[in-house]
Scaffold this active site. Structure first.
Site, PDB file in Angstrom:
ATOM      1  N   CYS A   1       0.846  -1.193   0.000  1.00  0.00           N
ATOM      2  CA  CYS A   1       0.000   0.000   0.000  1.00  0.00           C
ATOM      3  C   CYS A   1       0.879   1.240   0.000  1.00  0.00           C
ATOM      4  CB  CYS A   1      -0.936   0.005   1.211  1.00  0.00           C
ATOM      5  SG  CYS A   1      -0.072   0.065   2.790  1.00  0.00           S
TER       6      CYS A   1
ATOM      7  N   CYS B   1       3.077   1.695   2.956  1.00  0.00           N
ATOM      8  CA  CYS B   1       4.341   0.946   2.911  1.00  0.00           C
ATOM      9  C   CYS B   1       5.423   1.780   2.226  1.00  0.00           C
ATOM     10  CB  CYS B   1       4.154  -0.367   2.153  1.00  0.00           C
ATOM     11  SG  CYS B   1       3.053  -1.545   2.953  1.00  0.00           S
TER      12      CYS B   1
ATOM     13  N   ASP C   1      -2.939  14.426 -29.649  1.00  0.00           N
ATOM     14  CA  ASP C   1      -2.155  14.168 -30.848  1.00  0.00           C
ATOM     15  C   ASP C   1      -3.088  14.364 -32.042  1.00  0.00           C
ATOM     16  OD1 ASP C   1      -0.166  13.032 -32.653  1.00  0.00           O
ATOM     17  OD2 ASP C   1      -1.461  11.259 -32.653  1.00  0.00           O
TER      18      ASP C   1
ATOM     19  N   ASP D   1      -2.176   7.950 -30.128  1.00  0.00           N
ATOM     20  CA  ASP D   1      -2.347   6.587 -30.638  1.00  0.00           C
ATOM     21  C   ASP D   1      -1.072   5.968 -31.177  1.00  0.00           C
ATOM     22  OD1 ASP D   1      -2.073   8.089 -33.039  1.00  0.00           O
ATOM     23  OD2 ASP D   1      -3.126   6.495 -34.117  1.00  0.00           O
TER      24      ASP D   1
ATOM     25  N   ASP E   1       3.791   8.847 -29.395  1.00  0.00           N
ATOM     26  CA  ASP E   1       3.035   9.442 -28.298  1.00  0.00           C
ATOM     27  C   ASP E   1       3.321   8.766 -26.959  1.00  0.00           C
ATOM     28  OD1 ASP E   1       1.661  11.154 -30.108  1.00  0.00           O
ATOM     29  OD2 ASP E   1       0.318   9.509 -30.615  1.00  0.00           O
TER      30      ASP E   1
END
Length: 741
Positions: free
Chosen positions: A26, A29, A440, A630, A634
């Site tokens: 977690c 931690c 983009d 995409d 990118d």
């Protein structure tokens, strides 16, 4: 530990090392490990990233060393290994996931019959008798001891350093329910007001088993998400050519790409991947570079032009002189950028973990005070024990533990039904805080494929005749622009005419004889010798028998839903910008069509992440920046953004680097994702509110606050029922997200 880590000297005689941290469950931690490292002698700076399980430490080597730093982490109850020495990290992540999944299913299978026994309350004849409690104990014992071992070990590690987290909460609650039930099973007379032969005491084994099973499910989901963090890197590396054809000693030979050196002459045949970055010394071709540059069409290459490794050669043969190899190539630099951007992401703040640091010691203190108070008022040891255990059971974090994962599970499931894949709770939280969206262009706002947008024929030609002639000539070419013309002709039902004497002019156009006429299709440079050229911005100009016949405009058209989605996003008071490697004129044209005011064009892949960082630096406080893309180019920007959104029609690398994926590539999915993020986070806050309120009201009642007024004491059985009811309310509230539209 005798291993030596790779360290980086700095100007102030300090060194920096990256440690792979194991055993963190977690955000608390990660905070504990960071605190331990920060207090180590000679450490000047320490940071721990829970999402990537990495610690970056800057230290004075005269005061401490890597071995000492690792030992400090291990003393805190975690594992530490220099990241440079980690050879099979993905296998370790897979093993962690498999271990959690195995323990979850074991806990579920063993707890299910226990839950059936407990919930029947003796109404089922064959589930009655003195053997029932003993059977429950036998079934749940391996669940607590084996499946729940990680929680008890984590709680013990925290106790040694006087800290508490969700592990402590789980360990205390399950241990209270389990140990009380074991005692009640082995010595029922201690817990029954009027003991008689064969009398059975109430037990709460099902509470311990269900808590462990549910928390294991949440941990398993988190481990699966963390196991995918390196997927983008693996896919990027997979793009690289494995073999290169080089000229050595006057002969061509295939060698592993690792053996190619700067200055080697590399032969690239049509359709092959280019192995290294270099300069063309001979040949003409069109190279597909959209994965790196964002350019929507292949780029013509000739002597003196630069090419990049992992890009794909077109129809021509190229001879390339290697200029950058290995870790210096553009692809390798993109890999490095993605790694750095992923490592810089801050993990989601887990409210339950933060509160548990205060909540657990307080609950334990209340339970102890309750026990002593009942003894002092003459309630007896039995009543005191019942009250103290009731406090611990009712404080058990079942509802608290379910508050977030149930909402995340339902929210992400509903998102998938609506065509939006969201990678877990962190992405949902970040969706709610998005204030800036950077798009983009190629393949995101546009189709990513050139197509004919207009035909302007000169008399006596018609548009159909001009298109038919141009397509007939382009049939002998494999250039993508020619392919767009052919596709348009076929879409209009035009027959391609036979062509002869085909001649290609690399980088300029093509010509051939069609039905006895000499037809030429190409750019202005190719038609320069024809006096009747008409000035135009068209992509392709056509001449027939030496006279100008018209033009065919080709562009990468905007997606049909892009304008609607952009209007909706702007109406949500979001800042919208475009970031592309394409030419400025093309980018400005698309931006005007979509109503985007901020445009950054001709941006190289290595600059995209920096542009995203600039937006983040200027964003208002608590307002996050999302990147939508995409392509491979990118990926660094998607990882560098606070939130990465990938088009499902794009590359696997972009999808792997993103936090959200739009399955169909419809930009309206972004609107859906943002709204779903808001709805899910609102549900999580409601769940946490009711879970905390339940504890705030339930604990004092369990401690006996009502006893002086009503002479009624809350039993562990009622506490267990109340705990179950709180969990049901949290789950029910989360299930409302299934109706999200």
């Amino acid at each position: 530990m005798t291993a030596v880590a790779e360290i980086q000297p700095t100007a102030k005689r300090t060194e920096k090392v990256e440690l792979a941290i194991g055993g963190m469950t977690c955000a608390a931690c990660a905070a504990r490990v960071q605190k331990v490292l920060g207090k180590a002698p000679g450490v000047t700076a320490a940071g721990v990233n829970f999402a990537t399980a990495r610690a970056t430490v800057q230290f004075n080597p005269a005061a401490t060393g890597v071995d000492q730093l690792a030992a400090a982490v291990q003393d805190a109850g975690y594992e530490a290994t220099p990241a440079a020495l980690v050879k099979n990290e993905e296998a370790e992540k897979a093993r962690e996931f498999q271990s959690l999944r195995r323990d979850f299913w074991l806990a579920s299978i063993l707890t299910l019959p226990v839950l059936l026994m407990a919930m029947s309350h003796g109404t089922i004849p064959w589930l009655r008798g003195p053997w029932v409690n003993a059977a429950q104990m036998l079934l749940v014992t391996p669940v607590v001891i084996w499946c729940g071992r990680r929680f008890f070990l984590g709680a013990w590690a925290g106790a040694k350093h006087l800290t508490a987290d969700m592990n402590t909460l789980i360990a205390v609650g399950t241990a209270a329910a389990y140990l009380y039930s074991v005692a009640a099973t082995l010595r029922p007379a201690w817990f029954v007001a009027n003991p008689a032969h064969g009398a059975m005491a109430d037990v709460y084994f099902e509470a311990a088993g269900v808590i462990i099973a549910l928390v294991l499910l949440g941990r398993m989901m988190e481990a699966g998400a963390r196991g995918r963090t390196g997927e983008a890197i693996r896919r990027l590396m997979g793009l690289q050519a494995r073999v290169a054809r080089v000229v050595r000693h006057g002969a061509e030979q295939d060698v592993p790409v690792e053996e190619v050196g700067v200055g080697d002459l590399v032969i690239v045949r049509p359709g092959e991947k280019i192995a290294v970055d270099g300069e063309v010394v001979e040949g003409q071709s069109a190279v597909e570079e959209s994965m790196l540059t964002g350019e929507s069409a292949p780029v013509e290459k000739g002597p003196g032009d630069g090419v990049f490794g992992a890009t794909v050669n077109g129809v021509g043969l190229l001879k390339v002189r290697a200029t950058r190899v290995g870790s210096e190539t553009a692809l390798a630099q993109i890999v490095k950028l993605v790694q750095e951007a992923q490592g810089s992401k801050a993990p989601i703040a887990r409210l339950a973990d933060v509160v548990s640091g205060i909540f657990v010691p307080v609950v334990m203190a209340i339970a102890l005070i309750t026990f002593v108070a009942w003894l002092l008022v003459g309630g007896g040891a039995s009543a005191a024990l019942v009250a103290a255990v009731s406090v611990l059971i009712i404080a058990c974090p079942c509802a608290l533990g379910l508050a977030t994962p149930t909402a995340v599970m339902v929210g992400t499931g509903r998102g998938a039904q609506l065509g939006v894949l969201i990678k877990g709770g962190e992405a949902l939280e970040r969706l709610e805080k998005v204030g800036t969206l950077i798009f983009d262009k190629t393949g995101t706002l546009t189709r990513g494929k050139p197509s004919v947008t207009a035909i302007d024929a000169e008399s006596p030609f018609t548009d159909a005749t001009l298109l038919q002639l141009a397509a007939s000539v382009e049939a002998g070419s494999e250039h993508p622009l020619g392919g767009a013309i052919i596709a348009q002709a076929r879409e209009r039902g035009l027959e391609l005419l036979p062509a002869s004497d085909f001649l290609a002019h690399p980088g300029r156009g093509v010509e051939a004889r069609v039905q006895g006429r000499r037809v030429l299709a190409g750019n202005a440079a190719l038609l320069a010798e024809i006096s009747q050229i008409k000035e135009s911005d068209a992509s392709i100009r056509v001449a027939v028998d030496g006279r100008y016949a018209g033009s065919i405009s080709i562009a990468d058209p905007v997606k049909p839903t892009a304008a609607i989605a952009l209007r909706q996003l702007i109406s949500m008071n979001l800042r919208v910008a475009m970031l592309t490697g394409d030419r400025r004129a093309v980018a400005q044209s698309v931006a005007r069509e979509l109503g985007i005011n901020e445009v950054m064009a001709e941006v190289l892949p290595s600059q995209k992440a920096a542009e995203v960082a600039r937006f983040k630096a200027t964003a208002p406080p608590k307002s996050l920046v999302a990147m939508v893309g995409d392509g491979i180019n990118d990926a660094p920007a998607l990882a560098a953004a606070d939130l990465g959104i990938a088009m499902g029609t794009g590359t696997d690398v972009a999808i792997a680097a993103a936090d959200v994926t739009l399955i169909g590539g419809d930009l309206q999915g972004i609107v859906t994702a943002l709204r779903l993020g808001h709805a899910t986070m609102a549900t999580i806050r409601q769940n946490l509110f009711w879970a905390f309120l339940y504890n705030l009201l339930g604990i004092p009642i369990a401690a006996g606050l009502l006893y002086p007024l009503t002479h009624w004491q809350l039993s562990p059985m009622i506490a267990s029922a109340a705990m179950s009811l709180s969990s049901v309310s949290v789950v029910g509230n989360s299930l409302r997200l299934r109706r999200f539209r």
